[in-house]
Motif scaffolding. Structure first.
Motif, mmCIF file in Angstrom:
data_model
loop_
_atom_site.group_PDB
_atom_site.id
_atom_site.type_symbol
_atom_site.label_atom_id
_atom_site.label_comp_id
_atom_site.label_asym_id
_atom_site.label_seq_id
_atom_site.Cartn_x
_atom_site.Cartn_y
_atom_site.Cartn_z
ATOM 1 N N LEU A 1 3.691 18.050 18.537
ATOM 2 C CA LEU A 1 4.859 17.783 19.584
ATOM 3 C C LEU A 1 5.923 19.115 19.052
ATOM 4 N N GLY A 2 5.759 19.742 18.330
ATOM 5 C CA GLY A 2 6.780 20.776 17.635
ATOM 6 C C GLY A 2 8.095 20.301 17.250
ATOM 7 N N ILE A 3 8.272 19.142 16.803
ATOM 8 C CA ILE A 3 9.176 18.574 16.171
ATOM 9 C C ILE A 3 9.308 18.241 14.711
ATOM 10 N N GLU A 4 8.142 18.435 14.082
ATOM 11 C CA GLU A 4 7.839 18.352 12.633
ATOM 12 C C GLU A 4 9.030 18.574 11.616
ATOM 13 N N GLN A 5 9.398 19.556 11.790
ATOM 14 C CA GLN A 5 10.655 19.701 10.896
ATOM 15 C C GLN A 5 11.870 19.217 11.011
ATOM 16 N N GLU B 1 0.736 -1.243 0.063
ATOM 17 C CA GLU B 1 0.059 0.119 0.008
ATOM 18 C C GLU B 1 0.896 1.225 0.268
ATOM 19 N N ARG B 2 2.151 1.125 -0.309
ATOM 20 C CA ARG B 2 2.936 2.464 -0.547
ATOM 21 C C ARG B 2 4.297 2.010 -1.022
ATOM 22 N N ASP B 3 4.886 3.124 -1.395
ATOM 23 C CA ASP B 3 6.176 3.034 -2.276
ATOM 24 C C ASP B 3 7.219 3.089 -1.380
ATOM 25 N N ASP B 4 8.223 2.098 -1.838
ATOM 26 C CA ASP B 4 9.697 1.987 -1.022
ATOM 27 C C ASP B 4 10.810 1.275 -1.804
ATOM 28 N N ASP C 1 3.653 4.602 8.513
ATOM 29 C CA ASP C 1 4.404 4.832 9.655
ATOM 30 C C ASP C 1 4.857 6.419 9.846
ATOM 31 N N TYR C 2 5.372 6.738 8.560
ATOM 32 C CA TYR C 2 5.958 8.124 8.187
ATOM 33 C C TYR C 2 5.038 8.935 8.450
ATOM 34 N N THR C 3 3.510 9.175 8.069
ATOM 35 C CA THR C 3 2.571 9.834 8.069
ATOM 36 C C THR C 3 2.231 10.087 9.668
ATOM 37 N N ILE C 4 2.083 9.155 10.179
ATOM 38 C CA ILE C 4 1.616 9.046 11.511
ATOM 39 C C ILE C 4 2.679 9.649 12.500
ATOM 40 N N PHE C 5 3.948 9.409 12.179
ATOM 41 C CA PHE C 5 4.989 10.183 12.950
ATOM 42 C C PHE C 5 4.938 11.455 12.435
ATOM 43 N N ARG D 1 10.600 17.032 3.737
ATOM 44 C CA ARG D 1 10.271 16.245 2.709
ATOM 45 C C ARG D 1 8.912 15.536 2.752
ATOM 46 N N THR D 2 8.300 15.021 1.625
ATOM 47 C CA THR D 2 7.285 14.014 1.648
ATOM 48 C C THR D 2 8.103 12.781 1.668
ATOM 49 N N ALA D 3 7.092 11.637 1.538
ATOM 50 C CA ALA D 3 7.681 10.336 1.600
ATOM 51 C C ALA D 3 8.213 10.038 0.172
ATOM 52 N N GLY D 4 7.948 10.572 -0.689
ATOM 53 C CA GLY D 4 8.288 10.305 -2.134
ATOM 54 C C GLY D 4 9.684 11.181 -2.213
ATOM 55 N N GLU D 5 9.931 12.338 -1.561
ATOM 56 C CA GLU D 5 11.082 12.863 -1.810
ATOM 57 C C GLU D 5 12.035 12.357 -0.922
ATOM 58 N N TRP D 6 11.786 11.756 0.267
ATOM 59 C CA TRP D 6 12.896 10.895 0.996
ATOM 60 C C TRP D 6 13.314 9.777 0.408
ATOM 61 N N LEU D 7 12.523 8.929 -0.454
ATOM 62 C CA LEU D 7 12.942 7.702 -1.445
ATOM 63 C C LEU D 7 13.950 8.394 -2.434
ATOM 64 N N ARG D 8 14.025 9.571 -3.002
ATOM 65 C CA ARG D 8 14.894 10.335 -3.901
ATOM 66 C C ARG D 8 16.037 10.374 -2.948
ATOM 67 N N HIS D 9 15.805 11.066 -1.925
ATOM 68 C CA HIS D 9 16.978 11.591 -0.765
ATOM 69 C C HIS D 9 18.039 10.115 -0.331
ATOM 70 N N LEU D 10 17.260 9.206 -0.110
ATOM 71 C CA LEU D 10 17.965 7.823 0.421
ATOM 72 C C LEU D 10 18.597 7.308 -0.733
ATOM 73 N N TYR D 11 18.206 7.333 -2.155
ATOM 74 C CA TYR D 11 18.653 6.643 -3.024
ATOM 75 C C TYR D 11 20.038 7.273 -3.416
ATOM 76 N N GLU D 12 19.971 8.519 -2.983
ATOM 77 C CA GLU D 12 21.434 9.520 -3.683
ATOM 78 C C GLU D 12 22.512 8.781 -3.157
ATOM 79 N N PRO D 13 22.888 8.612 -1.999
ATOM 80 C CA PRO D 13 24.013 8.055 -1.407
ATOM 81 C C PRO D 13 24.434 6.629 -2.348
ATOM 82 N N THR D 14 23.691 5.993 -2.473
ATOM 83 C CA THR D 14 23.834 4.718 -3.421
ATOM 84 C C THR D 14 24.413 5.008 -4.705
#
Length: 768
Positions: free
Chosen positions: A510-514, A470-473, A499-503, A520-533
């Motif tokens: 709780l004042g720690i969103e940033q 039910e999600r991209d990863d 889980d990402y959306t819930i947290f 980043r959105t979840a999709g932007e996180w996938l691109r970010h995590l791919y980059e070191p590889t």
């Protein structure tokens, strides 16, 4: 046949696959390059929309009406549906109360890491990242699978990952090994699963090829089929938990016959003379010879001596399964196997020596990647105290009590809030009646999961999470070359969120969103995590696909390091230039460090210590059958127990128990009967399967059947579905590692003659 459905790439811990919508559900097909696909894929199609899914946020009525606090009603109370905004507001307020009050050391962050092969939507990383930003949490170390080994191996050999993952590759076994002596086996059911996924299941093929070349296999343990048929193995059915005694008997024969490699022991090992004094009886008056070992392990002395002579003078690989160390004194067979391989002079030879866990996980024995895989940073946890993972009930029930661990004297913290995201301790943990009391002792238990596990049923706040379909990863593993674009197939079930959306939503309150999202959105996180590889591949090879190219292709082959046999091979070739990371720089047959800890249950060299719940114990006099509670063949842990493949294995809906025909006949048990297993800790029902692949006096009941108490209001109810952890002991392997001892225990078995209770494990709990 092409049905017109759009097929997308996806992955799981038991293999990469293709998925597509089919009718109201989905269909799957294994990766086309996989030579031996896992049958566990057959659990996937009916799981995504099963009734066991959590459809909406729920709050336990007692917690809602009375507020936080210890409550024996956990696991037996009804739930109240609640809107997402309301439940997150309440949870944020409770987190604030605990962090502003007793503080971060009152929070336990529970997650076992197996909820998804995806590297971003990885529940363990997500919850730990969130809790670290809150101020930290009490963490756990090690694992149920390798709790003892992950402590003893660094003390006597070196880094656990190096020696458990990079020691003897399958290619070396196939090419060089003459004799594989496997204590505890190399079961294909275990080698079908690998954390982060696996693109090719290779264990069966490598063993078959080695056998065809002329290699011989010996499987030592109570179960014949712990090696595949392709290995053509000889079975030596010793009593469970007696491997250390057998190894000592083999070692004594080597010394008595002058077959031990004195030159290797002198040059590459530390403390052998101290151990030999124990082995020969010079230090305690008891020679650990074959005649001594025979009555302990149930194997004739002549056969023990013959095996010792067969192992000497040829390329021999001593393999120990992870199961051996999930028992009382579990450090000892791991350490003793290393000593035995050292006495043979085989450590560091190609295809020879010592291997921990080869065949226990799909990706052990494969080449390591030469580039990093995508990884979500968990941040830094400022809280220093921790517990060994298998000591959770001790912690919750005994705050302030001191305990030993790896040379340290530690204290259990006072936990008020447990946040569990992904995972099911009612599968992993022992003595479930005690675990229920432990969970009743906290103020608040939060569970974030996709299905109504027993853990979720004991929660105060239940948050529905999506499943991987039910999600991209991105699916990736450090010892598998295929990185997979895990593409969404289905819309989220009910009101489930990832889980990402819930947290992220909690973080906003709780004042720690940033800090949590980094914008980043979840999709932007996938691109970010791919980059070191991508950058690592480009630096190595000059170019690499960008994210869009990878995503369109559906997968990418990552470069791997040479299969060089790892650190023990380098040490063997140059002990001075490549010393082991031990105090002596050598194999520690005797460890002055461990001896200095003064642990009676883990001395300074491998030692036989009779169990309190096994051969020769008072327990087996009362409960005459030894239960082997091993890993299941039809699912990963307890995941997707409601799936088709797992359900097809059941006997009258219960988990199957294998029993030798002679033991069955003595109890009036026939094939297909429902039987009751019991001891002082609890009881469960299971479906009888008669088998001569099980040693007489032993029964085998796999873990992972969902806990299903017949009457949750009882303190110690009968599990009607067949969860063996109602029977197993909740004690540590020793003061050194405090690992899990859930593999073995003593039980009695009888035919169940009453009315069969219904199985309700997969029915959602009552809600108002």
């Amino acid at each position: 046949m092409d049905d017109g459905a759009i097929r997308v790439s996806h992955s799981s811990h038991w293999g990469a696959f293709t998925a597509w919508k089919s009718g109201d559900g989905i269909a799957v097909a294994p990766h086309p390059a996989d030579p031996d696909p896992s049958p566990l894929l057959a659990n996937v199609p009916q799981a995504a929309r099963h009734a066991a899914r959590i459809a909406q946020p729920m709050v336990r009525r007692g917690w809602l009406e009375r507020g936080p606090g210890p409550d024996p009603m956990r696991g037996r109370d009804e739930f109240v549906p609640m809107a997402w905004d309301d439940v997150l507001d309440r949870l944020a307020a409770e987190l604030t109360r605990v962090y502003d009050g007793p503080g971060a050391e009152a929070v336990y962050g529970g997650s076992y890491g197996w909820s998804s092969a995806g590297r971003f939507h990885h529940a363990q990383s997500q919850v730990h990242r969130f809790l670290n930003l809150m101020g930290g949490y009490i963490r756990s170390v090690n694992s149920y699978s390798a709790g003892a080994a992950s402590v003893i191996l660094p003390r006597v050999l070196g880094n656990f990952v190096d020696y458990a993952r990079r020691n003897v590759p399958w290619t070396h076994l196939e090419k060089y090994t003459d004799l594989v002596v496997s204590f505890g086996g190399m079961a294909i059911k275990n080698a079908t699963v690998g954390s982060g996924g696996t693109s090719k299941h290779l264990a069966r093929g490598h063993m078959a090829a080695a056998r065809q070349r002329g290699a011989e296999f010996v499987v030592i343990g109570p179960l014949r089929d712990d090696l595949p048929e392709e290995a053509g193995a000889e079975w030596l059915p010793i009593a469970p938990g007696t491997d250390t005694a057998l190894m000592l008997g083999i070692a004594h024969t080597l010394v008595a016959d002058g077959l031990h490699d004195r030159a290797f022991l002198d040059r590459f090992c530390e403390g052998y003379p101290v151990f030999e004094d124990y082995l020969t009886g010079r230090s305690d008056g008891v020679a650990k010879d074959a005649a001594w070992a025979a009555p302990i392990c149930g194997m004739p002395a002549d056969d023990i001596a013959a095996l010792a002579r067969r192992m000497a003078g040829r390329r021999t690989l001593v393999v120990v399964s992870q199961s051996l160390q999930r028992a009382e004194h579990g450090e000892q067979p791991i350490w003793m196997a290393l000593v035995l391989a050292s006495m043979l002079g085989q450590v560091g030879l190609e295809g020879g020596g010592f291997s921990y866990g080869l065949g226990s996980i799909a990706n052990i024995g494969k080449a390591a990647l030469d580039v990093p895989t995508p990884t979500l940073s968990q941040g830094q946890n400022p809280i220093r105290p921790f517990i060994p993972v298998a000591r959770i009930s001790d912690m919750l029930l005994q705050p302030g009590v001191e305990f030993d661990y790896d040379g340290r004297r530690m204290t259990y913290p006072a936990i008020k809030l447990v946040y569990w995201a992904g995972g099911n301790p009612f599968h992993h943990h022992q003595d479930l009646a005690r675990l229920r009391r432990a969970f009743a002792a906290v103020d608040t238990l939060v569970v974030q999961d996709s299905v109504w596990t027993a853990t979720a049923r004991h929660a105060d706040i239940v948050l529905p999470a999506t499943v991987t379909l039910e999600r991209d990863d991105i699916g990736a593993a450090a010892f598998d070359p295929t990185m997979v674009a895990m593409k969404q197939v289905l819309e989220p079930f009910g009101q489930a969120r990832d889980d990402y959306t819930i947290f992220a939503e909690l973080s906003r309150r709780l004042g720690i969103e940033q800090e949590f999202t980094e914008g980043r959105t979840a999709g932007e996180w996938l691109r970010h995590l791919y980059e070191p590889t991508r950058k690592a591949i480009a630096a190595r090879e000059g170019s690499a696909p960008d994210f869009d190219q990878f995503w369109a292709a559906g997968e990418m082959t990552l470069p791997t390091a040479p299969e060089d046999g790892g650190p023990t091979r380098a040490f063997r070739l140059d002990p001075e230039g490549a010393p082991l990371p031990t105090p002596s720089g050598r194999v520690e047959i005797y460890s002055s460090t461990i001896a200095g800890f003064g642990y009676a249950d883990c001395p300074g060299h491998p030692t036989w210590m009779a169990p309190t719940d096994g051969v020769g114990s008072a327990a087996i006099g009362k409960w005459p059958l030894q239960l082997v509670a091993n890993q299941p063949a039809t699912r990963l842990h307890s995941q997707l127990d409601f799936g088709g493949y797992s359900q097809d294995s059941k006997v009258r809906g219960r988990e199957p128990i294998r029993i030798h025909p002679d033991d069955a006949a003595a109890r009036g048990i026939a094939e297909g009967d429902v039987v009751r297993l019991f001891n002082d800790r609890g009881a469960c029902l299971a479906g009888a399967q008669l088998s001569r692949d099980v040693r007489p006096g032993v029964v085998q009941l796999a873990t992972g059947a969902w806990y299903d108490p017949v009457d949750a209001a009882e303190d110690n109810p009968l599990c009607v579905h067949g969860n063996p952890n109602v029977l197993t002991r909740d004690v540590g392997t020793s003061s050194l590692a405090q690992g899990c001892t859930g593999q073995l225990t003593c039980v009695q078995v009888e035919r169940f003659a009453g009315n069969l209770p219904p199985i309700r494990a997969f029915d959602p709990p009552a809600a108002d």
